[in-house]
Design a protein around this motif. Structure first.
Motif, mmCIF file in Angstrom:
data_model
loop_
_atom_site.group_PDB
_atom_site.id
_atom_site.type_symbol
_atom_site.label_atom_id
_atom_site.label_comp_id
_atom_site.label_asym_id
_atom_site.label_seq_id
_atom_site.Cartn_x
_atom_site.Cartn_y
_atom_site.Cartn_z
ATOM 1 N N ASP A 78 10.453 3.434 7.338
ATOM 2 C CA ASP A 78 9.697 3.292 8.588
ATOM 3 C C ASP A 78 8.206 3.050 8.368
ATOM 4 N N TYR A 79 7.632 3.697 7.357
ATOM 5 C CA TYR A 79 6.168 3.672 7.238
ATOM 6 C C TYR A 79 5.644 3.215 5.880
ATOM 7 N N GLY A 80 6.531 2.886 4.960
ATOM 8 C CA GLY A 80 6.087 2.472 3.634
ATOM 9 C C GLY A 80 5.149 1.275 3.651
ATOM 10 N N TRP A 81 5.273 0.426 4.663
ATOM 11 C CA TRP A 81 4.421 -0.771 4.763
ATOM 12 C C TRP A 81 2.945 -0.421 4.919
ATOM 13 N N LEU A 82 2.657 0.816 5.327
ATOM 14 C CA LEU A 82 1.260 1.233 5.497
ATOM 15 C C LEU A 82 0.525 1.355 4.159
ATOM 16 N N ILE A 83 1.284 1.459 3.067
ATOM 17 C CA ILE A 83 0.659 1.451 1.740
ATOM 18 C C ILE A 83 0.473 -0.023 1.372
ATOM 19 N N ASP A 84 -0.601 -0.604 1.880
ATOM 20 C CA ASP A 84 -0.834 -2.043 1.777
ATOM 21 C C ASP A 84 -1.523 -2.419 0.462
ATOM 22 N N ASN A 85 -1.935 -3.704 0.367
ATOM 23 C CA ASN A 85 -2.546 -4.189 -0.877
ATOM 24 C C ASN A 85 -3.950 -3.632 -1.109
ATOM 25 N N LYS A 100 4.506 16.971 6.360
ATOM 26 C CA LYS A 100 3.140 16.624 5.956
ATOM 27 C C LYS A 100 2.992 15.126 5.693
ATOM 28 N N SER A 101 4.065 14.498 5.186
ATOM 29 C CA SER A 101 3.984 13.076 4.837
ATOM 30 C C SER A 101 3.701 12.208 6.065
ATOM 31 N N TYR A 102 4.154 12.647 7.258
ATOM 32 C CA TYR A 102 3.902 11.855 8.464
ATOM 33 C C TYR A 102 2.424 11.883 8.849
ATOM 34 N N ILE A 103 1.746 12.979 8.524
ATOM 35 C CA ILE A 103 0.304 13.034 8.755
ATOM 36 C C ILE A 103 -0.388 12.046 7.812
ATOM 37 N N ILE A 104 0.079 11.986 6.557
ATOM 38 C CA ILE A 104 -0.488 11.041 5.599
ATOM 39 C C ILE A 104 -0.310 9.603 6.084
ATOM 40 N N PHE A 105 0.891 9.287 6.570
ATOM 41 C CA PHE A 105 1.132 7.925 7.069
ATOM 42 C C PHE A 105 0.238 7.615 8.274
ATOM 43 N N LYS A 106 0.033 8.582 9.134
ATOM 44 C CA LYS A 106 -0.830 8.371 10.303
ATOM 45 C C LYS A 106 -2.267 8.094 9.856
#
Length: 463
Positions: free
Chosen positions: A66-73, A32-38
């Protein structure tokens, strides 16, 4: 992203065209977390809120390599219980484009339900997606949080049984047994005392029970079970679920002793529980993940910490030492070793969780999901290779012997009358395994009836 998650994501996007609130219900381990990142990638540069039930789960999103950077400022992260940050003044300032509700079934808790609902009402134009393995709050009147928060609108609904039947998750090897027969023997000694047999007959049956107990411990005790199911297999990493700190301390010695007697000389032990603090627990989990010495059995003893949301890859199995009647907890615990891509995980249930109503429902749901999958494959012209879920009951032989003794004692109607009294008082028959009622181990008896239902008469089954 796996194909089932791509389908869920595309369905979510389509539903968002007409509904701003959409749920995704998928079993633990299905990604499910990969859907959140998408979804986060679609809202880069826009204002977002990510709500999670715990700091550990929040960190897992932020620190994803891999995807933590998507949680931006532009992303604000909150915990559901952030009461100070969720006061009325702050809520009215939170104007965002996207709100993500991870493990959204938790919103039903009275201590923060009003605050979260106020946040959603303050952002009527925001897109909202919620994820959970199950939306039902079983111990809260079976409230369906998908209906309450999302009007039942969902982009995906894949239960754990469906995920196993469709091979999204691996089909586990499930072994159920007992740590010892001490509790059983005490129960039957009590049965003997209540029977109308002569003292000589009672003493004879007691000696018979003692022989059964000794024979089982020699030939089918836990070390023998571990040896039987692990020897020659590359299964090394296990999460051991305990009831509390005292129980964990006790079982660390007990469990490592089992593995030693089973012939596994090298053992590495880790432990996590909330009182140790987030920083220490996080380091411990990382050490457990990265420990890869070839011949070592690696055991992570846990109390609740891994029931929800926190994922550890490469777990070969779980050892259940905590009895539970909660469907959510049961699914979450066995789900720790069920992850897409994992192969032949093993579940050792040493507390008879599989005799509960919860597990019976799970077993039935698995059969239903398997039949649905088989029919679909048949319609599509695909060879039926749906996995068959099997349970290995390592106490079956000794249970049959005990059941034979129970028949000889003929106390079934006495116990059934007690259950009727329980139902009249409590309005249900879900007696927890360890619960006594009016001084009698009624939960133990109920569990035995479910477990040995094949030997009950049709009249007893109807009752």
């Amino acid at each position: 992203m796996h194909s089932h998650n791509k389908v869920a994501y595309e369905t979510l996007k389509t539903l968002w065209k007409t509904n701003k609130r959409v749920a995704i219900i998928q079993a633990t381990g299905t990604g499910k977390s990969y859907i959140i990142f998408k979804v986060l990638s679609d809202f880069i540069g826009k204002k977002k809120i990510l709500l999670t039930p715990s700091k550990a789960i929040q960190n897992q999103f932020i620190e994803n390599t891999d995807y933590g950077w998507l949680i931006d400022n532009k992303t604000q992260t909150f915990l559901y219980h952030n009461n100070k940050r969720f006061d009325d003044e702050n809520i009215h300032k939170l104007k965002v484009d996207l709100i993500i509700l991870d493990e959204f079934h938790r919103i039903g808790a009275t201590k923060f339900e009003k605050k979260i609902k106020k946040l959603l009402a303050t952002n009527p134009d925001a897109y909202i997606v919620g994820t959970t393995a199950t939306p039902i709050r079983y111990l809260d009147g079976k409230r369906d949080m998908c209906e309450e928060l999302f009007d039942g609108i969902k982009a995906s609904h894949m239960t754990l049984p469906q995920a196993i039947a469709s091979k999204v998750l691996p089909n586990p090897v499930y072994i159920t047994s007992l740590i010892s027969l001490e509790e059983d023997s005490k129960y039957y000694f009590s049965e003997i005392q209540q029977s109308k047999r002569s003292e000589e007959e009672k003493n004879g049956i007691k000696e018979e029970i003692e022989r059964i107990k000794l024979d089982w411990e020699k030939s089918s005790g836990v070390p023998e079970i571990l040896k039987k199911h692990l020897n020659g297999k590359n299964l090394k990493k296990f999460i051991v679920f305990c009831e509390g700190v005292d129980h964990l301390d006790e079982m660390k010695i007990e469990v490592t002793g089992w593995f030693q007697k089973a012939g596994f000389r090298d053992r590495q032990i880790f432990e996590i529980f909330s009182r140790l603090g987030l920083a220490k627990n996080t380091k411990t989990i990382e050490k457990f993940k990265n420990f890869n010495e070839k011949d070592s059995i690696v055991l992570l003893f846990a109390i609740d910490m891994l029931n929800e949301g926190v994922h550890i890859s490469d777990v070969d199995g779980v050892i259940l030492l905590r009895p539970t009647e909660s469907p959510i907890v049961f699914y979450q615990q066995i789900g720790r070793c069920l992850q897409a891509g994992n192969q032949s995980p093993v579940i050792f249930d040493f507390v008879r969780n599989f005799n509960s109503i919860t597990a019976t429902n799970f077993r039935n749901a698995l059969e239903e999901a398997r039949e649905e999958e088989r029919k679909q494959r048949e319609q599509d012209g695909i060879v039926d290779d749906t996995p068959e879920f099997k349970i290995t009951d390592e106490t079956k032989d000794v249970s049959d012997l005990f059941e034979d003794i129970a028949k000889r004692l003929e106390n079934w109607e006495v116990w059934f009358s007690l259950l009727k009294e329980y139902k009249k008082e409590h309005k249900h028959c879900y007696v927890p395994h360890k619960d006594s009622y009016k001084g009698q181990k009624l939960g133990f008896w109920c569990g035995n009836q479910r477990r040995n239902r094949t030997v009950l008469t049709s009249d007893q089954i109807n009752k």
